[in-house]
Design an enzyme around this catalytic site. Structure first.
Site, PDB file in Angstrom:
ATOM      1  N   HIS A 191      39.070  76.887  41.153  1.00 35.48           N
ATOM      2  CA  HIS A 191      39.374  75.711  42.005  1.00 35.48           C
ATOM      3  C   HIS A 191      38.528  75.833  43.270  1.00 35.48           C
ATOM      4  O   HIS A 191      38.831  76.630  44.152  1.00 35.48           O
ATOM      5  CB  HIS A 191      40.862  75.673  42.366  1.00 35.48           C
ATOM      6  CG  HIS A 191      41.243  74.502  43.219  1.00 35.48           C
ATOM      7  ND1 HIS A 191      42.289  73.652  42.909  1.00 35.48           N
ATOM      8  CD2 HIS A 191      40.740  74.017  44.371  1.00 35.48           C
ATOM      9  CE1 HIS A 191      42.397  72.720  43.821  1.00 35.48           C
ATOM     10  NE2 HIS A 191      41.463  72.920  44.742  1.00 35.48           N
ATOM     11  N   HIS A 221      35.998  73.617  46.259  1.00 38.02           N
ATOM     12  CA  HIS A 221      35.398  72.413  46.861  1.00 38.02           C
ATOM     13  C   HIS A 221      34.008  72.771  47.364  1.00 38.02           C
ATOM     14  O   HIS A 221      33.877  73.579  48.283  1.00 38.02           O
ATOM     15  CB  HIS A 221      36.251  71.918  48.037  1.00 38.02           C
ATOM     16  CG  HIS A 221      37.636  71.529  47.623  1.00 38.02           C
ATOM     17  ND1 HIS A 221      37.969  70.236  47.263  1.00 38.02           N
ATOM     18  CD2 HIS A 221      38.764  72.262  47.474  1.00 38.02           C
ATOM     19  CE1 HIS A 221      39.256  70.204  46.936  1.00 38.02           C
ATOM     20  NE2 HIS A 221      39.759  71.416  47.050  1.00 38.02           N
ATOM     21  N   LEU A 222      32.991  72.152  46.759  1.00 38.60           N
ATOM     22  CA  LEU A 222      31.610  72.406  47.220  1.00 38.60           C
ATOM     23  C   LEU A 222      31.079  71.270  48.077  1.00 38.60           C
ATOM     24  O   LEU A 222      30.013  71.404  48.669  1.00 38.60           O
ATOM     25  CB  LEU A 222      30.673  72.636  46.032  1.00 38.60           C
ATOM     26  CG  LEU A 222      30.733  74.001  45.349  1.00 38.60           C
ATOM     27  CD1 LEU A 222      29.702  74.067  44.221  1.00 38.60           C
ATOM     28  CD2 LEU A 222      30.496  75.146  46.331  1.00 38.60           C
ATOM     29  N   ARG A 223      31.803  70.128  48.098  1.00 39.78           N
ATOM     30  CA  ARG A 223      31.370  68.973  48.901  1.00 39.78           C
ATOM     31  C   ARG A 223      29.996  68.470  48.439  1.00 39.78           C
ATOM     32  O   ARG A 223      29.591  68.710  47.329  1.00 39.78           O
ATOM     33  CB  ARG A 223      31.337  69.309  50.397  1.00 39.78           C
ATOM     34  CG  ARG A 223      32.555  70.066  50.927  1.00 39.78           C
ATOM     35  CD  ARG A 223      33.834  69.301  50.786  1.00 39.78           C
ATOM     36  NE  ARG A 223      34.910  69.915  51.550  1.00 39.78           N
ATOM     37  CZ  ARG A 223      36.187  69.717  51.304  1.00 39.78           C
ATOM     38  NH1 ARG A 223      36.586  68.933  50.315  1.00 39.78           N
ATOM     39  NH2 ARG A 223      37.113  70.286  52.046  1.00 39.78           N
ATOM     40  N   LYS A 239      41.113  66.255  37.011  1.00 40.67           N
ATOM     41  CA  LYS A 239      41.976  66.567  38.151  1.00 40.67           C
ATOM     42  C   LYS A 239      42.913  65.412  38.459  1.00 40.67           C
ATOM     43  O   LYS A 239      42.478  64.269  38.626  1.00 40.67           O
ATOM     44  CB  LYS A 239      41.096  66.861  39.371  1.00 40.67           C
ATOM     45  CG  LYS A 239      41.864  67.176  40.638  1.00 40.67           C
ATOM     46  CD  LYS A 239      42.571  68.513  40.559  1.00 40.67           C
ATOM     47  CE  LYS A 239      43.536  68.703  41.711  1.00 40.67           C
ATOM     48  NZ  LYS A 239      43.125  69.672  42.681  1.00 40.67           N
ATOM     49  N   HIS A 278      47.261  68.681  41.235  1.00 44.70           N
ATOM     50  CA  HIS A 278      47.676  68.927  42.620  1.00 44.70           C
ATOM     51  C   HIS A 278      49.159  68.610  42.669  1.00 44.70           C
ATOM     52  O   HIS A 278      49.556  67.448  42.660  1.00 44.70           O
ATOM     53  CB  HIS A 278      46.887  68.045  43.602  1.00 44.70           C
ATOM     54  CG  HIS A 278      47.272  68.316  45.033  1.00 44.70           C
ATOM     55  ND1 HIS A 278      46.426  68.944  45.920  1.00 44.70           N
ATOM     56  CD2 HIS A 278      48.414  68.082  45.705  1.00 44.70           C
ATOM     57  CE1 HIS A 278      47.048  69.086  47.086  1.00 44.70           C
ATOM     58  NE2 HIS A 278      48.254  68.551  46.987  1.00 44.70           N
ATOM     59  N   HIS A 316      46.737  75.791  42.880  1.00 40.17           N
ATOM     60  CA  HIS A 316      47.165  76.374  44.166  1.00 40.17           C
ATOM     61  C   HIS A 316      48.675  76.332  44.394  1.00 40.17           C
ATOM     62  O   HIS A 316      49.158  75.679  45.316  1.00 40.17           O
ATOM     63  CB  HIS A 316      46.421  75.735  45.348  1.00 40.17           C
ATOM     64  CG  HIS A 316      46.274  74.237  45.306  1.00 40.17           C
ATOM     65  ND1 HIS A 316      47.316  73.380  45.073  1.00 40.17           N
ATOM     66  CD2 HIS A 316      45.187  73.447  45.489  1.00 40.17           C
ATOM     67  CE1 HIS A 316      46.871  72.143  45.110  1.00 40.17           C
ATOM     68  NE2 HIS A 316      45.586  72.153  45.360  1.00 40.17           N
ATOM     69  N   ASP A 325      40.417  77.539  46.143  1.00 40.27           N
ATOM     70  CA  ASP A 325      40.598  76.320  46.934  1.00 40.27           C
ATOM     71  C   ASP A 325      39.829  76.425  48.250  1.00 40.27           C
ATOM     72  O   ASP A 325      40.276  75.885  49.271  1.00 40.27           O
ATOM     73  CB  ASP A 325      42.080  76.012  47.176  1.00 40.27           C
ATOM     74  CG  ASP A 325      42.309  74.577  47.636  1.00 40.27           C
ATOM     75  OD1 ASP A 325      41.389  73.738  47.498  1.00 40.27           O
ATOM     76  OD2 ASP A 325      43.404  74.302  48.149  1.00 40.27           O
ATOM     77  N   HIS A 327      35.600  72.425  55.954  1.00 42.37           N
ATOM     78  CA  HIS A 327      35.481  71.269  56.847  1.00 42.37           C
ATOM     79  C   HIS A 327      34.774  71.781  58.094  1.00 42.37           C
ATOM     80  O   HIS A 327      34.992  72.940  58.481  1.00 42.37           O
ATOM     81  CB  HIS A 327      36.860  70.739  57.254  1.00 42.37           C
ATOM     82  CG  HIS A 327      37.631  70.111  56.139  1.00 42.37           C
ATOM     83  ND1 HIS A 327      37.418  68.817  55.700  1.00 42.37           N
ATOM     84  CD2 HIS A 327      38.630  70.594  55.364  1.00 42.37           C
ATOM     85  CE1 HIS A 327      38.249  68.546  54.704  1.00 42.37           C
ATOM     86  NE2 HIS A 327      38.988  69.609  54.479  1.00 42.37           N
ATOM     87  N   ALA A 340      42.810  69.244  56.358  1.00 45.75           N
ATOM     88  CA  ALA A 340      43.441  70.383  55.693  1.00 45.75           C
ATOM     89  C   ALA A 340      42.388  71.142  54.902  1.00 45.75           C
ATOM     90  O   ALA A 340      41.590  70.526  54.201  1.00 45.75           O
ATOM     91  CB  ALA A 340      44.518  69.879  54.745  1.00 45.75           C
TER      92      ALA A 340
HETATM   93  C1  NCD Z   1      41.350  70.164  50.072  1.00 45.00           C
HETATM   94  C2  NCD Z   1      40.118  69.462  50.638  1.00 45.00           C
HETATM   95  O1  NCD Z   1      39.847  69.587  51.837  1.00 45.00           O
HETATM   96  O2  NCD Z   1      39.419  68.817  49.876  1.00 45.00           O
HETATM   97  N1  NCD Z   1      42.149  70.618  51.181  1.00 45.00           N
HETATM   98  C3  NCD Z   1      43.025  71.637  51.140  1.00 45.00           C
HETATM   99  O3  NCD Z   1      43.736  71.847  52.128  1.00 45.00           O
HETATM  100  N2  NCD Z   1      43.138  72.413  50.087  1.00 45.00           N
HETATM  101  C4  NCD Z   1      42.073  69.244  49.198  1.00 45.00           C
HETATM  102  C5  NCD Z   1      43.038  69.927  48.311  1.00 45.00           C
HETATM  103  O4  NCD Z   1      42.672  70.713  47.432  1.00 45.00           O
HETATM  104  O5  NCD Z   1      44.228  69.667  48.459  1.00 45.00           O
HETATM  105 ZN    ZN Z   2      41.609  71.991  46.563  1.00 46.63          ZN
END
Ligand code: NCD
Ligand code: ZN
Length: 346
Positions: free
Chosen positions: A14, A16-18, A100, A137, A175, A248, A252, A264
């Site tokens: 899991h 996030h690479l944006r 997802k 999620h 998560h 996860d 940011h 978040a």
């Molecule tokens: C994730 C995000 O910023 O994309 N944020 C997080 O707090 N984990 C989104 C997510 O996986 O809920």
């Molecule tokens: Zn996530």
């Protein structure tokens, strides 16, 4: 005393690479230690079709450093308009590994998520038929449900009914943050898996809120009471094949974290393995680290395990930088508030 540990190269189930400048800055952080990762589709706009997933995969591959050996495992963002046939084609072509489910409004960029679960029933049935896992999620979004109860209520009101209505659907509870999540996952049989993040093994809600608010510990699902953190640590270090690592890691920029309404997400890609080795050692279960990072995940996803290995070595505390730089601004690295003695040396 054990001071080196060689394990199959980990995967991150899991991540996030944006996109854009952020992707270019963080891709190398995961590729350094991980062989594969399940890539979250919550871009703006989200990755909703096989064609989007192919384009995003190519942008990820282009952002990797020369010679990196890293496979992004793509996902589609489930919406009420997802076309079951497009999904099935993308899965058959090996373009996507999973789908997802975000309840509408649950977290960052989840506005296109599902509000009416009946509308995605045909897609879920197709997924059960073709063996495509659903990553969930697991939080309800009803404003009257307390944010600390949203996972437990989701299990009861949404997840359990979906699983009962869709026999054969393979589901990953993403998560998990509560003892209810641990309990439901461990009783769910081989069709149910659960990822646990690095940061939820380290922080509880006091770390976010006591002694001043700490935006860099704010993520979703939000960290819960200490008893839940302890349940997660027991699950992660148990060796139970249900549980595997999904960091996860959700970068940011500081500018977006440090706002009156801040984003978040914790950024853990860089120091995750040092933190996990410390946690597993503290629990007396270093011999189970490999199950959590490198064995249970591929087993659930029915993928081969990595043949290559990494070696962690214990020594003087490792100094990680407080942040990484991106062309969009600095991103603060998760601070585990403890010395980290393990580093990846090979
Ligand atoms: C994730 C995000 O910023 O994309 N944020 C997080 O707090 N984990 C989104 C997510 O996986 O809920
Ligand atoms: Zn996530």
């Amino acid at each position: 005393m054990t001071d080196t540990l060689t394990i199959k190269t980990p995967d991150d189930w899991h991540l996030h690479l944006r996109d854009g400048a952020m992707l270019r800055a963080v891709a190398a952080e995961s590729a350094r230690h991980f062989a594969r990762a399940i890539i979250m589709p919550n871009l703006v706009p989200p990755v909703v079709t096989g064609a989007h997933a192919a384009e995003y995969r190519d942008r990820i591959l282009a952002a990797l450093p020369e010679g990196a050996d890293f496979t992004p495992l793509m996902t589609l963002y489930l919406t009420e308009d997802t076309d079951p046939d497009d999904l099935a084609r993308a899965h058959a072509d090996g373009l996507i590994t999973a789908v997802k489910l975000y309840p509408a409004g649950a977290t960052t960029n989840s506005a296109s998520g599902v509000a009416n679960f009946d509308r995605v029933r045909p897609v879920l049935e197709k997924m059960a038929e073709i063996g495509c896992p659903l990553c969930v999620h697991g939080e309800v979004t009803d404003s009257e449900i307390d944010i600390f109860d949203r996972e437990a209520v989701f299990i009861e009101r949404v997840l359990d009914p979906i699983r009962r209505a869709t026999p054969g659907l393979r589901v990953v509870m993403e998560h998990i943050t509560t003892m209810q999540g641990v309990e439901y996952a461990s009783e769910g049989g081989p069709e149910l898996g659960a990822t646990i993040t690095t940061h939820h093994l380290v922080i509880n809600r006091n770390h976010i809120l006591a002694g001043g608010i700490k935006p860099h510990y704010y993520c979703l699902p939000v960290a819960k009471r200490e008893e839940h953190r302890l349940a997660l640590r027991r699950a992660a270090t148990s060796g139970d094949p249900t549980f595997f690592l999904g960091t996860d890691s959700a970068p940011h920029t500081d500018a977006n974290k440090l706002l009156p309404c801040g984003c978040a997400g914790c950024f853990t890609a860089t120091n995750t393995l040092s933190i996990l080795a410390e946690v597993f050692e503290a629990e007396g279960t270093l011999d189970r680290l490999e199950s959590f990072t490198s064995i249970n995940g591929p087993k659930f996803y029915r993928l081969p395990m990595n043949e290559k290995t990494i070696t962690l070595t214990k020594g003087d505390p490792v100094e990680y930088p407080s942040h990484i730089d991106t062309d969009d601004g600095p991103v603060t690295m998760f601070d585990p508030m403890m010395p980290l003695h393990w580093r990846v040396t090979r």
